[in-house]
Design a protein around this motif. Structure first.
Motif, PDB file in Angstrom:
ATOM      1  N   PRO A   5       0.839  -1.208   0.000  1.00 22.74           N
ATOM      2  CA  PRO A   5       0.000   0.000   0.000  1.00 22.74           C
ATOM      3  C   PRO A   5       0.872   1.255   0.000  1.00 22.74           C
ATOM      4  CG  PRO A   5      -0.051  -1.043   2.156  1.00 22.74           C
ATOM      5  CD  PRO A   5       0.705  -1.975   1.265  1.00 22.74           C
ATOM      6  N   LEU A   8       0.783   4.233   2.588  1.00 21.65           N
ATOM      7  CA  LEU A   8       1.401   4.076   3.906  1.00 21.65           C
ATOM      8  C   LEU A   8       2.650   4.963   4.048  1.00 21.65           C
ATOM      9  CD1 LEU A   8       1.396   2.527   6.609  1.00 21.65           C
ATOM     10  CD2 LEU A   8       2.740   0.747   5.477  1.00 21.65           C
ATOM     11  N   SER A  78      -5.142  -2.171   2.311  1.00 30.29           N
ATOM     12  CA  SER A  78      -5.619  -0.790   2.185  1.00 30.29           C
ATOM     13  C   SER A  78      -6.629  -0.455   3.277  1.00 30.29           C
ATOM     14  CB  SER A  78      -6.252  -0.589   0.802  1.00 30.29           C
ATOM     15  OG  SER A  78      -5.300  -0.814  -0.218  1.00 30.29           O
ATOM     16  N   VAL A  81      -4.694   0.113   6.546  1.00 30.29           N
ATOM     17  CA  VAL A  81      -4.035   1.431   6.559  1.00 30.29           C
ATOM     18  C   VAL A  81      -5.048   2.529   6.841  1.00 30.29           C
ATOM     19  CG1 VAL A  81      -2.844   3.118   5.101  1.00 30.29           C
ATOM     20  CG2 VAL A  81      -2.128   0.724   5.068  1.00 30.29           C
ATOM     21  N   THR A 104      -5.777  10.751   5.628  1.00 31.23           N
ATOM     22  CA  THR A 104      -6.711   9.662   5.946  1.00 31.23           C
ATOM     23  C   THR A 104      -7.788   9.531   4.881  1.00 31.23           C
ATOM     24  OG1 THR A 104      -6.323  10.102   8.302  1.00 31.23           O
ATOM     25  CG2 THR A 104      -8.249   8.777   7.725  1.00 31.23           C
ATOM     26  N   ALA A 107      -6.445   7.673   1.944  1.00 32.75           N
ATOM     27  CA  ALA A 107      -6.416   6.227   2.196  1.00 32.75           C
ATOM     28  C   ALA A 107      -7.791   5.608   1.988  1.00 32.75           C
ATOM     29  CB  ALA A 107      -5.906   5.954   3.604  1.00 32.75           C
TER      30      ALA A 107
END
Length: 209
Positions: A5, A8, A78, A81, A104, A107
């Motif tokens: 990912p 990250l 994902s 995370v 965030t 993500a």
């Protein structure tokens, strides 16, 4: 092969700055760029992290768009995370900033886009297989050809004229000659003339003295 990912990376950089470099401020400008208009654009560490997160999100979408690139484990990573970033944003005071909130959100977009691409691929693949397996339509029947008129029979070639007096071949002549010689002829009795016939009454003999 499980994909890493990429989002990250900016989240990890933010955690390193918060825990290991407490004296570094995310709002301090790193460099200043003078634009053509004369305005000065001050780039902060927060702007760098957000720009990095946007570029990495673009790479994640490109990876997910490739056939067979995203698996269930990639979506699970994902989701992990996003869950960890959301928990830090809500629970830790040092993470309650607009910069970390936007990271965030990136993500979350990464996780949702991966699920959407996988669902789209799952619905398109059977349709393509059905199109490949579907037999081709049969060609339309062709009209039967019109019957052709029967042609008159060709005339037979005329026989050559026979000669009036045909000449027998030499072989047949030789065979006929041999057959004539092989058959013996019966002798006919000769008929004597009356003058040559012997006298049945012989003359008397003279007397002896």
């Amino acid at each position: 092969m499980v994909g890493f990912p990429l989002l990250l990376i900016p989240l990890a950089v933010y955690n390193i700055i918060v825990f290991l470099m407490p004296g570094v401020s995310l709002a301090d400008p790193l460099l200043t760029v003078t634009l053509v208009s004369g305005a000065e654009w001050r780039i902060t560490l927060s702007d760098v992290l957000l720009a990095l997160g946007i570029l990495l999100l673009l790479l994640e979408v490109i990876k997910g768009a490739r056939p067979g690139a995203k698996f269930v484990m990639d979506h699970l990573l994902s989701l992990i995370v996003f869950g960890a970033a959301a928990a830090e944003f809500v629970l830790w005071p040092k993470f309650g900033t607009s910069t970390y909130g936007l990271l965030t959100l990136l993500a979350l977009v990464d996780f949702i886009s991966g699920i959407a691409l996988r669902t789209r691929r799952a619905t398109v693949a059977p349709a393509r297989r059905a199109q490949q397996v579907e037999p081709e339509p049969a060609p339309p029947p062709q009209a039967a050809p019109a019957p052709q008129p029967a042609s008159a029979p060709a005339p037979l070639p005329a026989a050559p004229p026979t000669p009036a007096n045909p000449v027998p071949p030499a072989a047949s002549v030789a065979e006929s000659v041999l057959l004539d010689h092989s058959k013996p002829t019966q002798a006919q009795p000769a008929v004597a003339s009356p003058d040559l016939q012997p006298d049945r009454n012989p003359p008397p003999e003279p007397e002896r003295r």
